[in-house]
Structure formats: structure tokens, C-alpha cells
Design a protein around this motif. Sequence first.
Motif, mmCIF file in Angstrom:
data_model
loop_
_atom_site.group_PDB
_atom_site.id
_atom_site.type_symbol
_atom_site.label_atom_id
_atom_site.label_comp_id
_atom_site.label_asym_id
_atom_site.label_seq_id
_atom_site.Cartn_x
_atom_site.Cartn_y
_atom_site.Cartn_z
ATOM 1 N N GLU A 9 0.835 -1.198 0.000
ATOM 2 C CA GLU A 9 0.000 0.000 0.000
ATOM 3 C C GLU A 9 0.873 1.253 0.000
ATOM 4 N N GLU A 10 1.952 1.154 0.790
ATOM 5 C CA GLU A 10 2.787 2.317 0.996
ATOM 6 C C GLU A 10 4.251 1.922 0.889
ATOM 7 N N THR A 11 5.048 2.789 0.256
ATOM 8 C CA THR A 11 6.469 2.489 0.118
ATOM 9 C C THR A 11 7.272 3.698 0.608
ATOM 10 N N THR A 12 8.494 3.464 1.102
ATOM 11 C CA THR A 12 9.278 4.579 1.658
ATOM 12 C C THR A 12 10.690 4.592 1.081
ATOM 13 N N PHE A 13 11.346 5.747 1.246
ATOM 14 C CA PHE A 13 12.711 5.917 0.735
ATOM 15 C C PHE A 13 13.711 6.071 1.870
ATOM 16 N N HIS A 14 14.931 5.597 1.633
ATOM 17 C CA HIS A 14 15.999 5.678 2.617
ATOM 18 C C HIS A 14 17.248 6.300 2.011
ATOM 19 N N ARG A 15 18.134 6.759 2.890
ATOM 20 C CA ARG A 15 19.444 7.227 2.450
ATOM 21 C C ARG A 15 20.473 6.129 2.717
ATOM 22 N N LYS A 16 21.257 5.824 1.693
ATOM 23 C CA LYS A 16 22.360 4.871 1.845
ATOM 24 C C LYS A 16 23.622 5.726 1.820
ATOM 25 N N ASN A 17 24.317 5.789 2.942
ATOM 26 C CA ASN A 17 25.407 6.760 3.103
ATOM 27 C C ASN A 17 26.770 6.188 2.743
ATOM 28 N N TYR A 18 27.431 6.833 1.816
ATOM 29 C CA TYR A 18 28.844 6.505 1.550
ATOM 30 C C TYR A 18 29.453 7.628 0.737
ATOM 31 N N TYR A 19 30.748 7.735 0.766
ATOM 32 C CA TYR A 19 31.427 8.779 0.010
ATOM 33 C C TYR A 19 32.056 8.206 -1.252
#
Length: 504
Positions: A80-90
Motif C-alpha cells: 500500500e505504501e512504500t518509503t525511501f531511505h538514504r544509503k550513506n557513503y562517500y
Amino acid sequence: MTAQAAETGDLVAVIGLEVHVQLETATKVFCGCSTETAEEPNTNTCPVCLGLPGALPVLNEGAVEAAVKVGKAIDATIPEETTFHRKNYYYPDLPKNFQITQYDAPICQNGELEFSVAGDRRSVTIRRAHLEEDPGSLRHVREGAGGLESRTVSIERADYTLVDYNRAGTPLMEIVTEPDFRDPAEVRAFLEKLEEVLEYLGVFDPGRDGSLRIDANLSIVPAADVNDDGSIDDAVLEEANRTEVKNISSHKGAEKALSFERSRQKKLVESGRAVEQETRHFNETHGNTVSMRSKEEEKDYRYFREADLPPLRVSDWKEQLDIPELPDARRDRFAAEYGLSEEAASKLTSTKQVADFFEDVATEFDPELAATWVADNLLGELNYRDMAVTDIEDRLDEVTRLVELVATEEITAKNAHETVLRTMLDEGIDPDTVVEREDLGKTDGDEVAAAVTEAIAENPDAVEDYHAGEDGAINFLVGQVMQKTGGSADPGDVNQLLREELES
Ligand code: ADP
Ligand code: ZN
Ligand code: MG
């Protein structure tokens, strides 16, 4: 796995894929920049995809639509619902120092894709497929010495590296399979099928450089650990050390990289040594894989929710979006509706363009003629020239015209194939011009009849052989008539006419 276990039995390769697919949208996934390939580096950019402070992402509806279509095509659960994330790297190709991706609520979960390999139907579970943004691209350059131009080289040989953010923010879908593959050939067949489906959906351009990028995981387990139904217990899979091969960009490359990796790991295990859990790099030119780094772990990335993008309700898209008929369904329909063999139906549905073209020709003329012309003649001649239908897509009406010339019996099928089609492909000219230039218009009945009479009169030996019941004689006479008519008579008709005249 212990070395002893390996010594006592056969070893099996276990393979799982992470496939990155560029989705075809006009603009990038979180900004309005064009996704067209640009001549100049860093021209399709803006504060958002350059990661400038204060710039905020806005989700592209088109990318969500494409992802939902993929989900439907692979029979995935779309939440029903989807979300976004941050994947952290340089990394220099990632200006924000994080990639916007999805983590615990991906847009597609638990799908499946069926494909066939060497005549067997196989099915692979797709664990998840999520939306994310592509980073920019790097170009490693070596300065030209002594007036030579500088050139692109591998990172180790470079004097400096250039970065181009035109690609940064292109929508990607990462498709993660379960480790269901047991053989590199299966991987290749799966990738071919996946591309076919994506193309049918109109969300993917296989001709675009880098539009498909594969990370392939492989480990080796004792055959004794494979259950009767072919599955392998999670505990075994977790215990097996695996490598992840990166930098694979083609079906063939995937098969090659995995075959290399399989024998490398088998040798290690057979000699009692351990397989290092690591990330390896595929060298396309050498066909081998080399160690890059120890495998990074999930905790290294410090995933957290992307606060600049609210949760997305996907239920409406899911209900409203329809997907076109997919290759398998179309193949079955072709077989039933047009009376085609399984093989011909598969060939004709391998790309949407071929399938559409076949249906056009079949409707206008006749399915059997269309099948011969598209599946055998056209695809055969293209294949021989290392070409694809995409290479002649703006000349398909010329092929239709050629089929018309055959259907209306203006030229023989043999001439149409062996002279007209081949000349069309080799010289790029249209069928009517070839027919006129080569004087291929069908000889009229009187001329053929005269040639038959002549051939009989000129070859008494062959006639005698014919009456003595020798099979080859009639073929010889047919050949004589074909020569006299410049190949423009129909061999079947000639055979018939000869027999009639010889028997009378
Ligand atoms: P990670 O958390 O290390 O990324 P995942 O469980 O997410 O590992 O799996 C990543 C990929 O590795 C998937 O494509 C999966 O199919 C594959 N994989 C998992 N276990 C194995 C194994 N034993 N051998 C080969 N591939 C595997
Ligand atoms: Zn932008
Ligand atoms: Mg993972």
C-alpha cells in the motif's frame, strides 16, 4: 563447508543476482533534468542532482509508474505504501554523499520470473525490486605523452579522473533475486528474459550504454546439501562464503564472469583452501575476475529514512495501471491463433518490435507466409549479418512490400529471399528497385512452357533416364528450365509442367 565434505562429493554452484536497470523516463527521478544522453559532460544537471545544499528532491511520477509495471509483470507484491531511505557513503560520483534508495519497504517484493533454458522451464524468485537513483559517472584519463591525445584508461593507469553528473539521478530499479540459479547458462537465459519483459513494458532501452548492470553472487556448496526438490536450506546458504562480481554489463558477460568464478572457487575448495567473502571486479577483456575489496556490510551504510520524501501511497497506481500482453502470453497466443510451432512462436515474440511486425504482416497477408518471412528469412539474414530488427526499423515497410511481391506472385519466393532480401540488406535499396535491376519479374506462362519444351528437346539422355525411372533426371531438367528463365520461374510449377509433358 569443510574441505573434507568437498572431497567426498560433487560441488554445486549457487548464484544470486542484483540487477540494476535504468528506467526510461524523460526526466530524472528526483529533479526535472533530462535523462537524454548529452554530448557535453555536466550539462543535464541542477542543484538537486548536484547535491547542492538546500535543494530538495521531488519524486518523478513516471518512475513510480514504470516500477509498478515491473512489479505487475513479475507478479510481485506491491505494498500500500512504500518509503525511501538514504544509503550513506562517500564517492566522487555521488555528490550528496548518500544515495536515495529503498530499504525495508521496497516498491516490489516477492516476485517471480519464468524463463526457459535448453528447453527446460525454470522459475526464479525475485526477493525484491526497489527504486533508487543512479550515481554520476567517472572517466579515468591518462595524459598523452609527446603530443598524443589523452585517453580513457583503467583507474590504476590514470593521471587524473573526470566526473560527469549527467547520469546522476537517472531512475534505477534494482532487482534482487533469491540464490536460485545453479548454472551460469541459467543466468544468461534469465537476463535475456528479463530484458524482453522490460522492453515489452516500454520501461527500458537495451540499446542504451549501461542501461543494464549486473552484480552476480556465487558460492560453492556440496551437492549433498541440495534437497531433493533442488532447494538449499538457508543455514547452508548463509554459511557458504560467496563472492560478489561487479562491473558486468551484458548477458554474455554475466555467463563468462560466473563460469570463471565457479571454476576459481571450485579449485580452491577442492584443494582444501577457503573462498574469501569479497567483492570482485569482472575484466571483460580478459574474461576473469580480480579481487577489489572485502565485502561491505549493510551496517556500513548507516541506512536511515529520507526525511525529504514522505511515504508514498502506491495503491492507486497499482489499481489503475495496466500492462501490455507479455512475451509468454503472446507466444502462447501466437501458437494457438496462427498455428505456429513453439519454436517459431518463441522467435517471433522475442522482442515486441518483431512480434508487432509479424502480426502486421500476418493480418495483411497470411500467417504462414508471415511466419516464414519474419521468423526464418528476415531474422535469419539479419542474424547472419550480426544485425537486429532495430537496425532496419525504419525499413520494415520495405520488407512488407517484399512479402507483398511474393504473396501476389510477382516474383518467386526463392528470388525474393536469395536475391531481393539479401541485396536489400547488403546494399540498402528497396525491393522494387532490386526486382527491376535484376530483372526478376516472374516469367509468364508461355515463356515457361516454351522453355520446358526446349529443355526436353535438347536433353534426350535425361528424358530417357526419366522414363527408366531415375530420380535425378527430373531435377536436372528443372535446372535447365530455371536457367533458361533466369531463375524467375517457380520450380514447383516447372516440375509439374515437365512431368505432364513427359507423360503425354
Ligand atoms: P547481503 O545482505 O550481503 O547483501 P543478501 O542476502 O541481501 O546479502 O543477498 C544479496 C545477493 O546475494 C542476493 O542476490 C542473493 O540471492 C545472493 N546470495 C545470498 N546467498 C548466496 C549464496 N550462498 N550464494 C550465492 N549467492 C547468494
Ligand atoms: Zn537535476
Ligand atoms: Mg543486500
